[in-house]
Write a protein that holds these residues in place. Structure first.
Motif, PDB file in Angstrom:
ATOM      1  N   ARG A   1       0.978  -1.244  -0.144  1.00 19.24           N
ATOM      2  CA  ARG A   1      -0.055  -0.133   0.088  1.00 19.24           C
ATOM      3  C   ARG A   1       0.997   1.253   0.027  1.00 19.24           C
TER       4      ARG A   1
ATOM      5  N   TYR B   1       4.147   9.064  -5.769  1.00 17.36           N
ATOM      6  CA  TYR B   1       3.985   7.999  -4.958  1.00 17.36           C
ATOM      7  C   TYR B   1       4.929   7.941  -3.697  1.00 17.36           C
TER       8      TYR B   1
ATOM      9  N   GLN C   1       6.186   5.993   0.197  1.00 16.71           N
ATOM     10  CA  GLN C   1       5.919   5.116   1.106  1.00 16.71           C
ATOM     11  C   GLN C   1       6.353   5.577   2.490  1.00 16.71           C
TER      12      GLN C   1
ATOM     13  N   GLU D   1      -4.589   6.799  -1.316  1.00 13.37           N
ATOM     14  CA  GLU D   1      -3.706   5.415  -1.270  1.00 13.37           C
ATOM     15  C   GLU D   1      -4.068   4.723  -2.148  1.00 13.37           C
TER      16      GLU D   1
ATOM     17  N   GLU E   1      -3.271   0.308  -3.685  1.00 17.82           N
ATOM     18  CA  GLU E   1      -2.919  -0.888  -3.333  1.00 17.82           C
ATOM     19  C   GLU E   1      -2.431  -1.632  -4.686  1.00 17.82           C
TER      20      GLU E   1
ATOM     21  N   ASP F   1       1.457  -7.460  -3.809  1.00 14.29           N
ATOM     22  CA  ASP F   1       2.597  -7.918  -2.713  1.00 14.29           C
ATOM     23  C   ASP F   1       3.633  -8.689  -2.908  1.00 14.29           C
TER      24      ASP F   1
END
Length: 284
Positions: A2, A169, A171, A204, A206, A209
């Protein structure tokens, strides 16, 4: 995985030069964004994001988040399109695509057209996305007082004026840093008013992973990889205490495989360093 994102609307042109004041990128590389945020983080005490992406164009017509936010086209997609018969010049023009293509799209070639086919339905042309272009190159005329002759010393600065918003973007960290950065400006020649923007939207997204390959969302220096596909470039950076480089770096959209890591560089004889660990995402 995310990630947070911010959508920026530039209120003045920006200058991020390749070599001098006479040229400028039409986007803002991740290393420039990180350095600017780091300086603000040290000055304000706000938490710095762990990794950031470059600033990519946004499609202002679309309303759905994943269809309007831009990302780089993966290098593996370009190879697939070229092998499928798309002319090299059209593959080269496919630089950005919607986030939806990264999450659920696949390459489709129709009559020399490079398309992204979405599993949810629909096809998006990647040659020149977003439609209508992302902005125009402009020249800003400046003047200063020469320290040697004490006369007027006019000069020009090449810059880029976006016609669409951009997205970054990130993190972790505090998103308020972007609002402060917008007031001060990003890139070169900020003292003359270049690089200023407003934060239009926060949110946010997604992303997968895991996967067998990872795509760079910025400028990076990968090491210990098994394979790396994409555009490499030789870059140098000027610091207060000298120069870093020249170094080989993998640019936005590059794809790496294996147990890769990223190498940040610094001078051993002076306090000068460069962050070359950009945000990266798995390709499903």
């Amino acid at each position: 995985m995310r990630f947070g994102y911010v959508v920026l609307r530039f209120t003045s042109p920006f200058h991020v030069g390749r070599w001098s004041l006479l040229d400028s990128f039409d986007y803002i590389p991740s290393d420039v964004v990180y350095s600017a945020l780091y300086s603000l983080s040290v000055a304000t005490g706000l938490k710095m994001p762990e990794r950031v992406s470059s600033a990519y164009p946004v499609d202002p017509v679309e309303q759905a988040v994943e269809r309007k936010l831009g990302v780089p086209v993966p290098a593996t997609w370009k190879i697939e399109a070229f092998k499928g018969g798309v002319s090299g010049k059209y593959v080269k023009r496919a630089r950005f695509m919607p986030l939806a293509c990264l999450k659920e799209g696949r390459v489709k070639v129709v009559n020399n057209d490079f398309l992204c086919e979405l599993s949810s339905g629909g096809e998006i042309p990647l040659n020149g996305w977003p439609p209508g272009g992302i902005g125009t190159r402009v020249v800003v005329q400046r003047n200063r007082l020469s320290r040697h002759t004490l006369n007027a010393d006019p000069y020009r600065v090449a810059s880029f004026m976006p016609r669409v918003p951009y997205v970054v973007y990130f993190q972790g960290g505090d998103a308020r840093l972007f609002e402060l950065l917008g007031v001060l400006g990003v890139g070169g020649e900020r003292t003359v008013g270049l690089g200023k923007f407003e934060v239009m939207e926060r949110g946010e997204v997604e992303l997968p992973d895991g996967g067998g390959k990872a795509m760079l969302m910025g400028v990076g220096r990968p090491v210990n990889f098994r394979n790396a596909v994409g555009e490499w470039a030789v870059r140098s950076w000027r610091c207060t205490n000298g120069v870093l480089g020249p170094l080989s770096v993998l640019l936005d959209g590059g794809v790496v495989e294996g147990d890769f890591e990223f190498e940040d560089v610094e001078r051993t004889d002076a306090p000068c360093s460069k962050r070359l660990s950009p945000l990266w995402v798995w390709l499903s």
